[in-house]
Write a protein that holds these residues in place. Structure first.
Motif, PDB file in Angstrom:
ATOM      1  N   ARG A   1       0.855  -1.190   0.000  1.00 21.32           N
ATOM      2  CA  ARG A   1       0.000   0.000   0.000  1.00 21.32           C
ATOM      3  C   ARG A   1       0.894   1.245   0.000  1.00 21.32           C
ATOM      4  NH1 ARG A   1      -1.831  -3.504   3.789  1.00 21.32           N
ATOM      5  NH2 ARG A   1      -0.703  -2.333   5.392  1.00 21.32           N
TER       6      ARG A   1
ATOM      7  N   SER B   1       1.666  -0.834  -6.576  1.00 17.88           N
ATOM      8  CA  SER B   1       0.986  -1.157  -5.314  1.00 17.88           C
ATOM      9  C   SER B   1       0.109  -2.385  -5.543  1.00 17.88           C
ATOM     10  CB  SER B   1       0.138   0.027  -4.838  1.00 17.88           C
ATOM     11  OG  SER B   1      -0.610  -0.334  -3.699  1.00 17.88           O
TER      12      SER B   1
ATOM     13  N   GLU C   1      -2.005  -3.871  -3.520  1.00 18.58           N
ATOM     14  CA  GLU C   1      -3.325  -3.875  -2.889  1.00 18.58           C
ATOM     15  C   GLU C   1      -4.128  -2.623  -3.224  1.00 18.58           C
ATOM     16  OE1 GLU C   1      -2.969  -4.598   1.290  1.00 18.58           O
ATOM     17  OE2 GLU C   1      -1.714  -6.386   1.026  1.00 18.58           O
ATOM     18  N   GLN C   2      -3.604  -1.812  -4.147  1.00 17.49           N
ATOM     19  CA  GLN C   2      -4.295  -0.600  -4.579  1.00 17.49           C
ATOM     20  C   GLN C   2      -4.140  -0.452  -6.098  1.00 17.49           C
ATOM     21  OE1 GLN C   2      -2.069   2.045  -2.048  1.00 17.49           O
ATOM     22  NE2 GLN C   2      -3.821   2.418  -0.700  1.00 17.49           N
TER      23      GLN C   2
ATOM     24  N   TYR D   1      -2.686   1.232  -8.327  1.00 19.66           N
ATOM     25  CA  TYR D   1      -1.680   2.268  -8.600  1.00 19.66           C
ATOM     26  C   TYR D   1      -0.451   1.639  -9.242  1.00 19.66           C
ATOM     27  CZ  TYR D   1       1.787   5.914  -7.982  1.00 19.66           C
ATOM     28  OH  TYR D   1       2.763   6.851  -8.215  1.00 19.66           O
TER      29      TYR D   1
ATOM     30  N   LEU E   1      -6.178   8.603  -4.957  1.00 20.93           N
ATOM     31  CA  LEU E   1      -5.853   7.770  -3.787  1.00 20.93           C
ATOM     32  C   LEU E   1      -5.417   8.587  -2.582  1.00 20.93           C
ATOM     33  CD1 LEU E   1      -3.875   4.816  -5.450  1.00 20.93           C
ATOM     34  CD2 LEU E   1      -6.110   4.675  -4.340  1.00 20.93           C
TER      35      LEU E   1
ATOM     36  N   GLN F   1      -7.812   8.561   0.330  1.00 17.01           N
ATOM     37  CA  GLN F   1      -7.831   7.242   0.956  1.00 17.01           C
ATOM     38  C   GLN F   1      -6.575   7.020   1.788  1.00 17.01           C
ATOM     39  OE1 GLN F   1      -8.284   3.978  -1.814  1.00 17.01           O
ATOM     40  NE2 GLN F   1      -7.546   2.480  -0.341  1.00 17.01           N
TER      41      GLN F   1
ATOM     42  N   GLN G   1      -6.412   6.293   5.789  1.00 22.70           N
ATOM     43  CA  GLN G   1      -5.747   5.098   6.313  1.00 22.70           C
ATOM     44  C   GLN G   1      -4.672   5.465   7.330  1.00 22.70           C
ATOM     45  OE1 GLN G   1      -6.536   2.017   5.958  1.00 22.70           O
ATOM     46  NE2 GLN G   1      -8.085   2.194   4.350  1.00 22.70           N
TER      47      GLN G   1
END
Length: 427
Positions: A59, A86, A88-89, A91, A101, A104, A108
């Motif tokens: 991330r 990334s 898990e994203q 990007y 992002l 977000q 986070q």
């Protein structure tokens, strides 16, 4: 083509992932734990001398503690010609996607800071956020007993231990103190670790002996046994006034037998019977006089209980308790070794706190296992309750307590017009 990866994790919040969990063929993995990001700095230094083609991260927020740090480090990678991916994203070195992002990432990181603060409180054994349970006040680092409300909670626990009835204890509290609580609230009180001197956290971890408890360890163990015993009974029979309620089953129709009351007009005398609740047979199974079943139950308990208790493997039980006790002692010895390790510099303060927290949660788990074991004086108790006069001197409520302490179920076995009973003990 050179592919590298970077992992950042905080041991207070998560377990560090495996270095080979990417699903790619990685040339080198850089991994940071805790507050410092020394490996990230080494990554930048290495990339200046030996540039990489791709950098894998889970991330984007792992690159810094705030949005500015993340943006600056992504720009540095871009200037070095490294493509950041990334996993898990959505990007892949895309400025447009980064803008979408950023909000977000900010959320986070804010959430992570809050969770880190809560985790730090756990390491210090401080109470979790929120209002203190009824009967306590919350100080800076622990719960303290509220002298004005704790007697109400203590009375509730004592009444439950004496009679084993949750609903009865709730009614008693309302009648004596005017304190009205729901049955659900009463159940939460009975199982709340705070009243036992422990602190429970949202993670499910429990730290023992963090403050003064309203009930003792022995009382807590008795409450747990009563709750387990009541959970085996049909709904609402735990507080029923008759001692056999919820225990008797007709073996012929497999129906629960309930206590019914019969009166005659213009007479004060009442007659009690046990009848099958949902008998499917035609004709239905006949009702049986309650007093007759009670007398035969007492007679059978006096005859069979000592034999059943004699079959319990007490040496094995003692061995289990000794093993758990030794395991607790070993963990406590490790706790005592931590302060000298901090003084000599072998462990830093943060690592020692994390280790102490894990040890204390393990001790709490071992103590919970020890508490659910049956009392060691079971044999002497069985001898006392095997005397018929003992049962005759008790009230129905007191008989209910003792019968449920030993009996799982009473089966009525019918033979035409006659019947016998079979008692299934808990152990």
């Amino acid at each position: 083509m050179k592919i590298i990866a970077y992992i950042y994790s905080n041991p207070l919040l998560e377990t560090a992932p495996e270095e080979n969990s990417w699903g790619w063929e990685i040339d080198k993995v850089y991994q940071d734990l805790g507050k410092e990001r020394s490996q990230l700095q080494k990554l930048f230094t290495d990339c200046k001398t030996e540039p990489a083609n791709y950098l894998l991260i889970r991330r984007l927020e792992e690159l810094g503690d705030n949005v500015e740090q993340v943006s600056d480090r992504l720009r540095e990678f871009e200037e070095m010609g490294i493509i950041v991916i990334s996993t898990e994203q959505p990007y892949t070195s895309d400025a447009v996607k980064l803008l979408t992002l950023l909000q977000q990432i900010q959320y986070q990181q804010r959430s992570r800071r809050i969770r880190q603060g809560h985790a730090q409180n756990r390491l210090d054994s401080a109470p979790p956020p929120g209002k203190a349970p009824y009967g306590y006040r919350k100080s800076k680092d622990k719960y303290t007993i509220d002298r004005s409300t704790s007697p109400v909670v203590k009375e509730f626990f004592e009444h439950f231990i004496l009679y084993g009835s949750l609903r009865g204890s709730v009614r008693h509290l309302a009648k004596k103190y005017g304190k009205k609580i729901s049955v659900t609230t009463g159940k939460r009180w009975l199982t709340n670790p705070v009243y036992r001197g422990d602190t429970a956290y949202q993670t499910g971890d429990i730290i023992s002996n963090t403050h003064v408890g309203i009930i003792s360890r022995e009382e807590a163990a008795q409450i747990d046994r009563l709750l387990r015993r009541n959970s085996r009974l049909p709904s609402r029979t735990a507080s029923a006034p008759r001692s056999l309620a919820g225990l008797v089953v007709c073996s012929q129709c497999q129906s629960q037998m309930i206590v019914t009351r019969v009166t005659q007009r213009h007479q004060d005398k009442e007659y009690l019977y046990l009848r099958a609740l949902d008998c499917p047979q035609t004709p239905k199974c006949r009702a049986i006089a309650y007093q007759t079943v009670l007398e035969r139950t007492i007679e059978t308990v006096c005859r069979d209980l000592p034999v059943a208790v004699a079959g319990v493997n007490f040496p094995q039980l003692d061995s289990i308790k000794d093993n758990i006790g030794r395991a607790i002692a070993r963990q406590q010895e490790i706790l005592q070794q931590l302060p000298p390790l901090i003084e000599t510099g072998v462990l830093d303060s943060e690592t020692a706190k994390l280790r102490a927290y894990k040890i204390r949660t393990e001790i709490s788990q071992l103590e919970a296992k020890l508490a659910i074991l049956p009392p060691v004086n079971l044999r002497s108790v069985a001898q006392a309750v095997s005397i018929p006069q003992f049962w005759l001197d008790l009230s129905e409520v007191e008989r209910r307590f003792y019968l449920r302490e030993f009996i799982r179920q009473i089966n009525i076995i019918r033979h035409h017009q006659e019947w016998n009973l079979e008692i299934i003990f808990i152990f």
